[in-house]
Design an enzyme around this catalytic site. Structure first.
Site, mmCIF file in Angstrom:
data_model
loop_
_atom_site.group_PDB
_atom_site.id
_atom_site.type_symbol
_atom_site.label_atom_id
_atom_site.label_comp_id
_atom_site.label_asym_id
_atom_site.label_seq_id
_atom_site.Cartn_x
_atom_site.Cartn_y
_atom_site.Cartn_z
ATOM 1 C CG HIS A 229 32.896 37.734 37.013
ATOM 2 N ND1 HIS A 229 33.896 36.957 36.480
ATOM 3 C CD2 HIS A 229 33.318 39.008 36.885
ATOM 4 C CE1 HIS A 229 34.865 37.731 36.049
ATOM 5 N NE2 HIS A 229 34.548 38.979 36.299
ATOM 6 C CG HIS B 124 35.839 31.640 31.106
ATOM 7 N ND1 HIS B 124 35.870 32.684 30.216
ATOM 8 C CD2 HIS B 124 36.312 32.119 32.274
ATOM 9 C CE1 HIS B 124 36.354 33.745 30.827
ATOM 10 N NE2 HIS B 124 36.624 33.441 32.072
ATOM 11 C CG ASP C 38 37.155 31.847 39.839
ATOM 12 O OD1 ASP C 38 38.149 32.417 40.317
ATOM 13 O OD2 ASP C 38 36.341 32.405 39.101
HETATM 14 N N1 CMC Z 1 27.556 23.440 34.670
HETATM 15 C C1 CMC Z 1 26.670 22.834 33.850
HETATM 16 N N2 CMC Z 1 26.331 23.285 32.641
HETATM 17 C C2 CMC Z 1 26.914 24.408 32.229
HETATM 18 C C3 CMC Z 1 27.846 25.109 33.008
HETATM 19 C C4 CMC Z 1 28.173 24.586 34.274
HETATM 20 N N3 CMC Z 1 29.068 25.207 35.064
HETATM 21 N N4 CMC Z 1 28.266 26.208 32.345
HETATM 22 C C5 CMC Z 1 27.610 26.203 31.171
HETATM 23 N N5 CMC Z 1 26.800 25.119 31.098
HETATM 24 C C6 CMC Z 1 25.959 24.706 29.940
HETATM 25 C C7 CMC Z 1 24.741 25.569 29.786
HETATM 26 O O1 CMC Z 1 23.636 25.029 30.483
HETATM 27 C C8 CMC Z 1 24.544 25.539 28.287
HETATM 28 O O2 CMC Z 1 23.986 24.290 27.950
HETATM 29 P P1 CMC Z 1 22.956 24.166 26.693
HETATM 30 O O3 CMC Z 1 23.760 24.572 25.493
HETATM 31 O O4 CMC Z 1 22.539 22.756 26.703
HETATM 32 O O5 CMC Z 1 21.841 25.126 26.991
HETATM 33 C C9 CMC Z 1 25.971 25.546 27.738
HETATM 34 O O6 CMC Z 1 26.768 24.942 28.781
HETATM 35 C C10 CMC Z 1 26.512 26.926 27.416
HETATM 36 O O7 CMC Z 1 26.362 27.738 28.570
HETATM 37 P P2 CMC Z 1 26.102 29.305 28.535
HETATM 38 O O8 CMC Z 1 25.187 29.662 29.671
HETATM 39 O O9 CMC Z 1 25.737 29.747 27.168
HETATM 40 O O10 CMC Z 1 27.528 29.843 28.834
HETATM 41 P P3 CMC Z 1 27.872 31.326 29.243
HETATM 42 O O11 CMC Z 1 29.029 31.736 28.432
HETATM 43 O O12 CMC Z 1 26.689 32.223 29.202
HETATM 44 O O13 CMC Z 1 28.279 31.186 30.777
HETATM 45 C C11 CMC Z 1 29.523 30.938 32.739
HETATM 46 C C12 CMC Z 1 29.585 31.155 31.228
HETATM 47 C C13 CMC Z 1 30.949 31.088 33.319
HETATM 48 C C14 CMC Z 1 28.645 32.035 33.402
HETATM 49 C C15 CMC Z 1 28.959 29.528 33.012
HETATM 50 O O14 CMC Z 1 29.771 28.543 32.414
HETATM 51 C C16 CMC Z 1 28.783 29.243 34.499
HETATM 52 O O15 CMC Z 1 27.759 29.626 35.076
HETATM 53 N N6 CMC Z 1 29.815 28.584 35.165
HETATM 54 C C17 CMC Z 1 29.756 28.343 36.574
HETATM 55 C C18 CMC Z 1 30.164 29.594 37.317
HETATM 56 C C19 CMC Z 1 31.665 29.857 37.225
HETATM 57 O O16 CMC Z 1 32.487 28.974 37.453
HETATM 58 N N7 CMC Z 1 32.014 31.128 36.942
HETATM 59 C C20 CMC Z 1 33.408 31.587 36.924
HETATM 60 C C21 CMC Z 1 33.876 31.895 35.546
HETATM 61 S S1 CMC Z 1 35.622 32.264 35.539
HETATM 62 C C22 CMC Z 1 35.711 33.849 36.174
HETATM 63 C C23 CMC Z 1 36.771 34.691 35.490
HETATM 64 O O17 CMC Z 1 37.063 34.581 34.320
HETATM 65 O O18 CMC Z 1 37.344 35.520 36.114
#
Ligand code: CMC
Length: 426
Positions: A266, A307, A365
């Protein structure tokens, strides 16, 4: 009001359970599952992907269409036509201020910028290399030990005074973290300056040399504050509400929010973006990192992409990208290797099937990290700046919680441990 009903049929329960369905002003309908407890059932929703934890009038997000509204106003319009303190007023009070209300609000916030002189000694208890988020968790929680005169959470005036104090003191406390880490004297706030100007001056002035305010950088700082001001019920905001639900004082609740924001999934992401760019090192290494990010057996993720809610684009990242371009042009930064890596990553992710099909766009971010670095703010301070900006969202949600009938938050669980068994010596 419930104008529809959902009916649930559960194997082994020989009656249909009727559940009220509520209709919000925007967004999907919501099934009220509270009657289930009376039927001996709970819902199961780890990660809260389908659960509304509260009713709120503050912020609305439509992730599928890239919409973010504060009190009904689109974030892009607020970023263009309002400043951060105006958005603070809006989040807290529900309406944009008149010019008189705005002037009074700015003045009142400015009257609270100093922190109790004894708070300075807290900083000396930390190592110089302490992470500033560790210091922030401590000093913000400690505010409750200093401002006893505004801790009655049932008194709307006390809640308002706490909001002013938190909005005003966060930049001061944040800048003190930075000054402490580099061994420079703390710089007191100056109440004739605007919010962003004051913060930048407390960060970069010294007693020997004042800081020259650059309006392009100040405006960019103000936009970063504005774009991070609130984001409905994310992990830290829900943490603040949950901590608040026990009746804890607002400073303690905000400290809990800061702790929940810290993680790299986050608020820690903007710091993680810069660390990742440094680790990649050069444009030639990008393909290897892209492969790592795509490998389901590798935990590596591209920081600053994806996201939980925005499955289209993040409306904040468009504004941030434009601001990023303005800041880099103002500072004449054209051939920074980190920037080259960032631009190439952005290009690949917008074209690569893996990222496109999963809708993993650069998030807010990704760009804010690049802007903050260009302004001269060290990466360890990035999440602190996010916390500073988000404090208004937290305090608005905390205030909303206490302004309406409420209950202590108490989630239930699906227990899969040992069933009841006898102690071996019983
Ligand atoms: N790089 C590579 N693969 C990714 C990424 C990434 N950054 N984010 C998601 N995926 C893949 C994930 O492996 C999954 O693949 P599969 O369907 O093949 O298993 C698919 O995309 C869906 O991911 P998810 O884990 O279900 O997505 P989530 O909603 O649980 O996670 C997240 C969202 C933001 C935690 C994640 O995208 C992530 O870890 N991003 C990197 C960290 C980041 O930039 N965070 C800041 C978010 S913005 C903060 C704010 O809003 O204030």
């Amino acid at each position: 009001m419930a104008d529809k009903k959902a009916r649930l049929v559960v194997d082994g329960v020989d009656k249909e359970i009727e559940l009220p369905v509520y209709h919000g002003t925007e967004g999907p309908d919501v099934v009220d599952v509270r009657p289930l407890t009376g039927e001996g059932l709970f819902t199961y929703d780890p990660g809260f992907v389908s659960t509304a934890s509260c009713e709120s009038k503050i912020t609305y997000i439509d992730g599928a269409n890239g919409v973010l509204l504060h009190r009904g106003y689109p974030i892009e319009e607020l970023a263009e036509h309002s400043d951060y303190l105006e958005v603070c007023y809006l989040l807290l009070n529900g309406e944009l201020p008149t010019p008189e209300q705005k002037a009074k609000f700015d003045y009142t916030v400015n009257q609270h910028t100093m922190v109790h002189e004894q708070l300075r000694s807290f900083y000396n208890g930390f190592r110089r290399d302490a992470h500033p988020m560790a210091i922030m968790c401590g000093v913000v929680g400690a505010l409750s030990a200093f401002y006893h005169d505004s801790l009655d959470i049932n008194d709307p005036h006390h809640r308002e005074v706490c909001a002013y104090r938190l909005i005003a003191k966060m930049p001061t406390l944040a800048a003190m973290c930075y000054k402490f880490s580099i061994g420079q004297p703390f710089i007191y706030p100056r109440n004739d300056l605007g919010y962003a100007d004051n913060f930048l001056r407390m960060m970069f002035a010294t007693p020997c040399e004042d800081y020259k305010i650059n309006p392009v950088l100040s405006r960019a700082m103000d936009k970063i504050f504005t774009l991070h001001a609130d984001h409905e019920q994310n992990a830290p905001t829900s943490t603040v509400r949950l901590a608040g639900s026990s009746g804890a004082n607002p400073f303690a609740c905000i400290a809990a929010g800061i702790a929940a924001l810290w993680g790299p999934a986050h608020g820690g992401a903007n710091e993680a973006v810069l660390k990742m760019l440094a680790e990649i090192g050069s444009v030639e290494n990008i393909p290897a990192f892209i492969e790592k990010a795509k490998d389901p057996n590798d935990p590596f993720r591209l920081m600053g992409f994806g996201h939980r809610v925005y499955r289209n684009f993040d409306p904040r990242s468009r504004v941030m990208k434009q601001t990023c371009d303005e800041v880099l042009a103002e500072l004449g930064i054209t051939d920074d290797p980190m920037l080259d890596i960032a631009k190439e990553l952005e290009r690949i992710a917008l074209e690569d099937e893996y990222f496109v099909s999963r809708k993993l766009y650069p998030n807010v971010d990704f760009y804010s990290g690049i802007i903050l670095k260009a302004i001269g703010i060290p990466t360890s301070m990035f999440t602190v700046i996010f916390a500073l900006s988000r404090t208004i969202g937290w305090i608005s949600h905390w205030n909303e919680f206490h302004s309406s009938p409420n209950k202590i938050g108490r989630p239930r669980q699906l227990y899969t441990g040992e069933p009841k068994r006898k102690h071996p010596r019983a």
